[in-house]
Design an enzyme around this catalytic site. Structure first.
Site, PDB file in Angstrom:
ATOM      1  N   SER A 136       6.257   2.936  -1.726  1.00 58.22           N
ATOM      2  CA  SER A 136       5.232   3.779  -2.330  1.00 58.22           C
ATOM      3  C   SER A 136       5.891   4.945  -3.086  1.00 58.22           C
ATOM      4  O   SER A 136       6.657   4.706  -4.021  1.00 58.22           O
ATOM      5  CB  SER A 136       4.265   4.265  -1.246  1.00 58.22           C
ATOM      6  OG  SER A 136       3.132   4.875  -1.803  1.00 58.22           O
TER       7      SER A 136
ATOM      8  N   ASP B 127      -4.400  -3.034  -4.343  1.00 57.88           N
ATOM      9  CA  ASP B 127      -3.867  -1.791  -3.796  1.00 57.88           C
ATOM     10  C   ASP B 127      -4.733  -0.634  -4.275  1.00 57.88           C
ATOM     11  O   ASP B 127      -4.746  -0.326  -5.472  1.00 57.88           O
ATOM     12  CB  ASP B 127      -2.419  -1.581  -4.235  1.00 57.88           C
ATOM     13  CG  ASP B 127      -1.715  -0.484  -3.456  1.00 57.88           C
ATOM     14  OD1 ASP B 127      -2.353   0.542  -3.179  1.00 57.88           O
ATOM     15  OD2 ASP B 127      -0.525  -0.648  -3.127  1.00 57.88           O
TER      16      ASP B 127
ATOM     17  N   HIS C 211      -1.197  -0.483   0.937  1.00 62.42           N
ATOM     18  CA  HIS C 211      -1.921   0.746   1.260  1.00 62.42           C
ATOM     19  C   HIS C 211      -3.308   0.483   1.852  1.00 62.42           C
ATOM     20  O   HIS C 211      -4.270   1.183   1.555  1.00 62.42           O
ATOM     21  CB  HIS C 211      -2.063   1.635   0.021  1.00 62.42           C
ATOM     22  CG  HIS C 211      -0.761   2.166  -0.501  1.00 62.42           C
ATOM     23  ND1 HIS C 211      -0.031   1.508  -1.464  1.00 62.42           N
ATOM     24  CD2 HIS C 211      -0.061   3.281  -0.185  1.00 62.42           C
ATOM     25  CE1 HIS C 211       1.067   2.198  -1.726  1.00 62.42           C
ATOM     26  NE2 HIS C 211       1.074   3.279  -0.971  1.00 62.42           N
TER      27      HIS C 211
END
Length: 328
Positions: free
Chosen positions: A182, A264, A292
């Site tokens: 991320s 996502d 996520h």
């Protein structure tokens, strides 16, 4: 100009994401900016000190350290060193997501690996910083100019963390790798092209890829704070072109595994795949069903991505890099 009519958060088809599109625009002095940043903030000796010992694992001693951050303050990190010094065969620098970290990711470190887990400036709860800790504020800190933007210092502290790790365990220089997810994946993509000490990298659901795409839709992550800020302050938009993970990936020639998701809500999948498509060296793709996401399905996707990264970093060189013909 950023329009306030973003797409709905949606799942993309794999066939669409696998089709390369035009990459991001970048400033003409992109290389000059990052090379000079590396020379200014990422080279030379780095002061560090041990803060304390944490509970050891069967294979590793675990230490909390502080080192001199590129932001002119203390930076926190966690270091894992094998109990037997002669066991070190590899080194690993591990970036983190925008949730920060309060300890190392024990499951990521094999018995032959020494690892450092640095905390980006402002993200460690017990380390004072001029940068705010909240992701929606940190992602905007210093955004008025690229020299002052928080991400420049987050990148530079990856270089510095590598120096600290090699000070503590010089044998790690034989095979120094990077893993980031991320926020950490995007920051890693920006850090790696300029630092020749790294051998291999894993970038999982990397953020900050292809800002023109990233800013075209709502999200649940820090990108939404940036999108909203640019609606009010469009003059800050050019700064982001120097902090595009897909633009930086064009310079990445070491072997890289990218974990990219089809769905996502926090990091646009099109930006994740843009990082993969831009890579200039040997590359592998781990397609994630999602990124996520909370709950059992998201946790399973995270575990599969973690195992893919562990396996990739453990591969022998001839399984990762193309073999040249004998007459080459």
């Amino acid at each position: 100009m950023i329009q306030d009519h973003p797409e709905e958060m949606t799942e993309y088809s794999l066939s669409a994401l696998l089709a390369p599109t035009d990459g991001p625009e970048e400033p003409s002095d992109f290389d000059e900016f990052w090379q000079s940043s590396f020379e200014e903030l990422g080279t030379g000796p780095i002061a560090w000190r041990t803060l304390g010992e944490l509970a050891p694992t069967p294979s590793h001693r675990v230490t909390e350290v502080r080192f001199s951050s590129s932001a002119g303050e203390d930076a926190a990190a966690y270091v894992m060193i094998p109990h037997t010094s002669g066991a070190v065969r590899r080194g690993l620098v591990v970036g983190h997501g925008y949730g920060g970290r309060s300890g190392p990711d024990l499951e990521l470190v094999p018995s032959d690996t020494t690892a450092i887990f640095p905390c980006a400036p402002g993200t460690h709860a017990r380390t004072p910083s001029r940068f705010p800790s909240a992701p929606s504020e940190h992602v905007l800190a210093g955004i008025a100019h690229r020299d002052t933007y928080s991400h420049r210092f987050a990148v530079a502290d990856i270089w510095r963390a590598a120096t600290v790790l090699l000070d503590m365990a010089p044998a790690a220089a034989a095979a120094l790798d990077f893993h980031g997810s991320s926020f950490g994946g995007g920051i890693g993509a920006m850090a790696l092209p300029w630092d020749s000490r790294f051998r291999r990298a894993c970038l999982d659901v990397p953020s900050f890829g292809h800002h023109a795409v990233r800013l075209s839709r709502r999200c649940t992550g820090s990108g939404e704070a940036v999108r909203q800020h640019l609606l009010r302050h469009p003059d800050a938009r050019p700064v982001l072109d120097s902090f595009d993970a897909a633009a930086a990936a064009r310079r990445l020639r070491l072997p890289v595994l990218v974990g990219a998701a089809l769905l996502d809500p926090a990091v646009d999948p099109r930006g994740q795949f843009a990082v993969y498509h831009a890579l200039a060296g040997p590359r592998r793709l781990h397609v994630r069903a999602n990124g996520h996401l909370e709950g059992p399905i998201g946790e399973l996707s995270d575990r599969l991505a973690l195992q893919a990264a562990i396996d990739f970093l453990a591969l022998p060189a001839d399984r990762v890099e193309p073999k040249l013909p004998d007459n080459a």
